[in-house]
Design a protein around this motif. Sequence first.
Motif, PDB file in Angstrom:
ATOM      1  N   LYS A  59       0.555  -1.734   0.480  1.00  0.00           N
ATOM      2  CA  LYS A  59      -0.038   0.285   0.318  1.00  0.00           C
ATOM      3  C   LYS A  59       0.823   2.074   0.185  1.00  0.00           C
ATOM      4  O   LYS A  59       0.524   2.103  -0.564  1.00  0.00           O
ATOM      5  N   ALA A  60       1.678   1.213   0.999  1.00  0.00           N
ATOM      6  CA  ALA A  60       2.672   1.850   0.772  1.00  0.00           C
ATOM      7  C   ALA A  60       3.630   2.617  -0.451  1.00  0.00           C
ATOM      8  O   ALA A  60       3.805   3.706  -0.761  1.00  0.00           O
ATOM      9  N   ARG A  61       3.735   1.191  -1.013  1.00  0.00           N
ATOM     10  CA  ARG A  61       4.750   2.160  -2.288  1.00  0.00           C
ATOM     11  C   ARG A  61       3.768   2.252  -3.050  1.00  0.00           C
ATOM     12  O   ARG A  61       4.217   3.044  -3.942  1.00  0.00           O
ATOM     13  N   VAL A  62       2.428   1.910  -3.202  1.00  0.00           N
ATOM     14  CA  VAL A  62       1.198   2.347  -4.152  1.00  0.00           C
ATOM     15  C   VAL A  62       1.645   3.612  -4.872  1.00  0.00           C
ATOM     16  O   VAL A  62       1.578   4.015  -4.864  1.00  0.00           O
ATOM     17  N   GLU A  63       1.257   3.931  -3.015  1.00  0.00           N
ATOM     18  CA  GLU A  63       0.795   5.235  -3.320  1.00  0.00           C
ATOM     19  C   GLU A  63       2.282   6.399  -2.758  1.00  0.00           C
ATOM     20  O   GLU A  63       1.875   8.009  -3.385  1.00  0.00           O
ATOM     21  N   LEU A  64       3.960   6.067  -3.200  1.00  0.00           N
ATOM     22  CA  LEU A  64       4.265   6.413  -3.008  1.00  0.00           C
ATOM     23  C   LEU A  64       4.847   6.292  -4.247  1.00  0.00           C
ATOM     24  O   LEU A  64       4.597   7.650  -5.180  1.00  0.00           O
ATOM     25  N   LEU A  65       4.739   5.986  -5.182  1.00  0.00           N
ATOM     26  CA  LEU A  65       4.635   5.907  -6.156  1.00  0.00           C
ATOM     27  C   LEU A  65       4.068   6.741  -7.278  1.00  0.00           C
ATOM     28  O   LEU A  65       4.212   7.498  -8.392  1.00  0.00           O
ATOM     29  N   MET A  66       2.199   6.682  -7.159  1.00  0.00           N
ATOM     30  CA  MET A  66       1.217   7.292  -7.423  1.00  0.00           C
ATOM     31  C   MET A  66       1.362   9.062  -7.377  1.00  0.00           C
ATOM     32  O   MET A  66       1.297   9.631  -8.351  1.00  0.00           O
ATOM     33  N   GLU A  67       1.859   9.050  -6.056  1.00  0.00           N
ATOM     34  CA  GLU A  67       2.175  10.601  -5.729  1.00  0.00           C
ATOM     35  C   GLU A  67       3.410  10.632  -7.063  1.00  0.00           C
ATOM     36  O   GLU A  67       3.027  11.683  -7.648  1.00  0.00           O
ATOM     37  N   GLN A  68       4.326  10.393  -7.050  1.00  0.00           N
ATOM     38  CA  GLN A  68       5.685  10.784  -7.457  1.00  0.00           C
ATOM     39  C   GLN A  68       5.426  10.688  -9.061  1.00  0.00           C
ATOM     40  O   GLN A  68       5.519  11.815  -9.595  1.00  0.00           O
ATOM     41  N   ARG A  69       4.849   9.698  -9.717  1.00  0.00           N
ATOM     42  CA  ARG A  69       3.934   9.794 -10.711  1.00  0.00           C
ATOM     43  C   ARG A  69       2.632  10.588 -11.682  1.00  0.00           C
ATOM     44  O   ARG A  69       2.255   9.888 -12.167  1.00  0.00           O
ATOM     45  N   LYS A  70       2.037  11.158 -11.009  1.00  0.00           N
ATOM     46  CA  LYS A  70       0.567  11.665 -10.428  1.00  0.00           C
ATOM     47  C   LYS A  70       0.552  12.532 -12.069  1.00  0.00           C
ATOM     48  O   LYS A  70      -0.732  12.447 -12.461  1.00  0.00           O
ATOM     49  N   HIS A  71       1.652  12.650 -12.302  1.00  0.00           N
ATOM     50  CA  HIS A  71       1.112  14.072 -13.821  1.00  0.00           C
ATOM     51  C   HIS A  71       2.177  12.876 -14.862  1.00  0.00           C
ATOM     52  O   HIS A  71       1.956  13.583 -16.128  1.00  0.00           O
ATOM     53  N   ALA A  72       2.950  11.665 -14.803  1.00  0.00           N
ATOM     54  CA  ALA A  72       3.091  11.274 -15.570  1.00  0.00           C
ATOM     55  C   ALA A  72       2.207  10.211 -16.850  1.00  0.00           C
ATOM     56  O   ALA A  72       3.020  10.140 -17.781  1.00  0.00           O
ATOM     57  N   TYR A  73       1.406  10.109 -16.847  1.00  0.00           N
ATOM     58  CA  TYR A  73       0.363   9.779 -17.606  1.00  0.00           C
ATOM     59  C   TYR A  73      -0.982  11.000 -18.103  1.00  0.00           C
ATOM     60  O   TYR A  73      -1.549  10.406 -19.513  1.00  0.00           O
ATOM     61  N   ASP A  74       0.254  11.975 -18.238  1.00  0.00           N
ATOM     62  CA  ASP A  74      -1.008  13.199 -18.655  1.00  0.00           C
ATOM     63  C   ASP A  74      -0.912  13.259 -19.723  1.00  0.00           C
ATOM     64  O   ASP A  74      -1.264  14.040 -20.950  1.00  0.00           O
TER      65      ASP A  74
END
Length: 176
Positions: free
Chosen positions: A131-146
């Motif tokens: 859960k922590a890994r997913v949340e951290l990576l999602m935060e780091q990549r929050k605009h990566a797919y824009d």
Amino acid sequence: MSNKELRNIVLVGFMGTGKSTVGALLAKQLGWEIVDVDAEIVQSEGRAIADIFEKDGEAAFRAIETAVLEKLLTDSRKLIIAAGGGAVLAERNRELMLKHGLVVALTATAEQIVERVKHDTARPLLQGEVKARVELLMEQRKHAYDFAPVSVDTTARSAAEVAAAITEQLETRIQL
Ligand code: S3P
């Protein structure tokens, strides 16, 4: 872009958004060939992704990923390409994807992703506290797919529902 000009449909998105599953279904429905970048890497390297990360490091994996992606995007086949979740991080990869295909981003909430990947042992970046890994990576990549011109939310949707939503989006852009 017409169907004739369009060579590839590229599925991008965070781990667990269903790129491979949806891509396979979409390929079957459209009569296109599906290629999974991770699977190609495993095949060409003759070892698991986790093994490449562990022995050679993430940077080495990313270099292989770019080479495989470029090869697939520029060969003569019309492909549905399921990219790995981190393939969008390099600008070169994003440029290649946009140049040689229609990029479709799959999204999902963090809760949904955790549900889908919590028993996974093959993804090196998710080992440990998932859960922590997913949340951290999602935060780091929050605009990566824009950068993707098409985006489809997969949360609480079956693969068939996601494939149908993608087809609907594609129909407005290309002739299938
Ligand atoms: C990664 C995603 C994985 C795989 C590797 C790294 C990432 O692909 O390429 O473990 O950095 O998000 P999937 O998105 O198919 O799991």
